[in-house]
Enzyme design. Structure first.
Site, PDB file in Angstrom:
ATOM      1  N   VAL A  39       1.102  -1.293   0.192  1.00  0.00           N
ATOM      2  CA  VAL A  39      -0.143  -0.316   0.345  1.00  0.00           C
ATOM      3  C   VAL A  39       0.884   1.234  -0.400  1.00  0.00           C
ATOM      4  O   VAL A  39       0.233   1.771  -0.481  1.00  0.00           O
ATOM      5  CB  VAL A  39      -1.290  -0.120   1.032  1.00  0.00           C
ATOM      6  CG1 VAL A  39      -0.493   0.388   2.535  1.00  0.00           C
ATOM      7  CG2 VAL A  39      -1.699   1.231   1.052  1.00  0.00           C
ATOM      8  N   GLY A  40       2.053   0.948   0.366  1.00  0.00           N
ATOM      9  CA  GLY A  40       3.005   2.359   0.298  1.00  0.00           C
ATOM     10  C   GLY A  40       3.912   2.122  -0.985  1.00  0.00           C
ATOM     11  O   GLY A  40       4.333   1.334  -1.985  1.00  0.00           O
ATOM     12  N   GLY A  77      -6.793   7.471   8.427  1.00  0.00           N
ATOM     13  CA  GLY A  77      -6.923   6.796   6.968  1.00  0.00           C
ATOM     14  C   GLY A  77      -8.123   5.533   7.385  1.00  0.00           C
ATOM     15  O   GLY A  77      -8.817   5.490   8.231  1.00  0.00           O
ATOM     16  N   ARG A  78      -7.908   4.664   5.996  1.00  0.00           N
ATOM     17  CA  ARG A  78      -8.319   3.680   6.098  1.00  0.00           C
ATOM     18  C   ARG A  78      -8.111   2.957   7.221  1.00  0.00           C
ATOM     19  O   ARG A  78      -9.208   1.891   8.035  1.00  0.00           O
ATOM     20  CB  ARG A  78      -8.162   2.802   4.875  1.00  0.00           C
ATOM     21  CG  ARG A  78      -9.050   3.138   3.583  1.00  0.00           C
ATOM     22  CD  ARG A  78      -8.705   2.358   2.439  1.00  0.00           C
ATOM     23  NE  ARG A  78      -7.175   2.431   1.465  1.00  0.00           N
ATOM     24  CZ  ARG A  78      -6.580   3.374   1.094  1.00  0.00           C
ATOM     25  NH1 ARG A  78      -8.054   4.096   0.740  1.00  0.00           N
ATOM     26  NH2 ARG A  78      -5.995   3.159  -0.250  1.00  0.00           N
ATOM     27  N   PRO A 138      -9.492  17.802   8.769  1.00  0.00           N
ATOM     28  CA  PRO A 138     -10.149  16.993   9.894  1.00  0.00           C
ATOM     29  C   PRO A 138     -11.133  16.373   8.302  1.00  0.00           C
ATOM     30  O   PRO A 138     -10.782  16.523   7.288  1.00  0.00           O
ATOM     31  CB  PRO A 138     -11.103  17.828   9.607  1.00  0.00           C
ATOM     32  CG  PRO A 138     -10.461  19.480   9.577  1.00  0.00           C
ATOM     33  CD  PRO A 138      -9.370  19.315   8.143  1.00  0.00           C
ATOM     34  N   HIS A 154       7.515  -5.764  10.701  1.00  0.00           N
ATOM     35  CA  HIS A 154       6.811  -5.679   9.798  1.00  0.00           C
ATOM     36  C   HIS A 154       5.833  -6.528   9.434  1.00  0.00           C
ATOM     37  O   HIS A 154       6.370  -6.789   7.852  1.00  0.00           O
ATOM     38  CB  HIS A 154       7.283  -5.418   8.483  1.00  0.00           C
ATOM     39  CG  HIS A 154       7.387  -3.661   8.029  1.00  0.00           C
ATOM     40  ND1 HIS A 154       7.356  -2.853   6.966  1.00  0.00           N
ATOM     41  CD2 HIS A 154       5.679  -3.421   7.518  1.00  0.00           C
ATOM     42  CE1 HIS A 154       6.889  -2.453   6.526  1.00  0.00           C
ATOM     43  NE2 HIS A 154       5.531  -2.937   6.792  1.00  0.00           N
ATOM     44  N   GLY A 214       2.278  -6.209   9.299  1.00  0.00           N
ATOM     45  CA  GLY A 214       1.251  -5.737   9.615  1.00  0.00           C
ATOM     46  C   GLY A 214      -0.030  -6.977   8.904  1.00  0.00           C
ATOM     47  O   GLY A 214      -1.119  -6.719   9.013  1.00  0.00           O
TER      48      GLY A 214
END
Length: 322
Positions: free
Chosen positions: A77-78, A156-157, A181, A287, A289
């Protein structure tokens, strides 16, 4: 259509490529990262590149590939490992894999938070080394989520998914900060948008889930930690470079904050002699996740489909618009 895949990926993703008509796949078939020389040689003359977050795709790689490279698909995703300006100059399309790892990363973020605040790694070690002698009223005490204030850096998500999972624990209040916001996202949690400073001052738990940008690099530093409560817990599952690790060490070592949990570091892997690894109140994961079988398989299939769509000149399932 010749493509280069920079690592051994889940079989489902490779199958998508190998079964595509006219797609010739060359792969670095190893669990370990492709050596730089092999990457430069492998990408030469290819039309497509499927890479990972740990592959630095810079000008040197693009020049080695040559003008025929049309698509880069990253199984992540990054995208801070991609030289986006150079890629844009060359008119190369980029695919990535957002959304599909949101749930897995949010689950891991909550698991890490609970492991840190309830001192689970320490407790397991006490059982193993004989430190568990009897029940003691103040032994192995940590911090609970009930009636707490949770501050999320980057709603975010993944930030929203973390808040959604923490809410049933009885969190009293959610704060969040970011570039602007997001009232439509925050409404579900009645989360309040606040400056970073106030989030640090008021939160019992700080969870960092923002993207790495020039604005967020090194954002969690000495000044940030000095404003946090001495009883607060810091969690980072975003990118290692968002945190100044030397400042985090000082804050943990001198009791400025209670504890920290990291799934991302700088560098990765973190050297085994790094000062953070000497601290009992710091839990560091490698890492992981998105490390569920289902998520990694879905990421590989999406990365493959992004690559194929780009090669065919079709809309990608998930394209990064440059």
């Amino acid at each position: 259509m010749a493509v280069f895949v920079t690592r051994r990926i889940p079989a489902e993703g490779l199958r998508v490529l190998s079964q595509a008509g006219g797609c010739r796949v060359q792969q670095w078939d190893s669990e370990e990262p492709v050596p730089r020389a092999e990457l430069l040689a492998g990408v030469a003359g290819k039309r497509g590149l499927l890479c990972l977050l740990s592959d630095r795709i810079d000008r040197e790689v693009l020049e080695a590939a040559g003008p025929g490279l049309k698509v880069i698909s990253t199984m992540s995703v990054g995208f801070d490992h991609l030289a986006l300006e150079e890629i844009k100059k060359r008119g190369i399309r980029v695919g990535y894999t957002p959304d599909v790892l949101t749930d897995a990363t949010a689950e891991l973020s909550v698991a890490l938070l609970l492991a840190v605040c309830r001192r689970l790694p320490e407790a397991v070690e006490q059982v193993k080394n004989g430190g568990w002698t009897t029940w003691k009223p103040l032994w192995m005490c940590g911090y609970g989520l009930s009636d707490s204030t949770v501050g999320i850096v980057g709603l975010g998500r993944i930030g929203q998914a973390v808040a959604r999972r923490l809410k049933p624990f009885g969190v009293k209040k959610f704060l969040y900060t970011g570039s602007h916001p997001k009232p439509e996202c925050a409404a579900e949690f009645e989360a309040e948008f606040v400056p970073l400073t106030r989030l640090a001052e008021e939160s019992d738990f700080v969870v960092v889930t923002c993207a790495l940008t020039p604005a967020t690099q090194g954002m969690c530093n000495k000044d940030f930690f000095s404003k946090m409560k001495t009883t607060s817990v810091f969690i980072n599952t975003s990118r290692g470079a968002v945190v100044n690790q030397e400042d985090l060490y000082e804050a943990l070592a001198h009791g400025q904050i209670a504890a920290a949990g990291l799934d991302v570091t700088t560098p990765e892997p973190l050297p085994t002699d790094h000062p953070l690894l000497s601290l009992k109140n710091c839990v560091i994961l490698p890492h992981v996740g998105s490390a569920t079988y289902a998520t990694r398989s879905t990421m590989a299939v999406l990365a493959a489909n992004n690559l194929l769509a780009g090669l065919r000149g079709e809309p990608m399932p998930h394209e990064l618009l440059l």
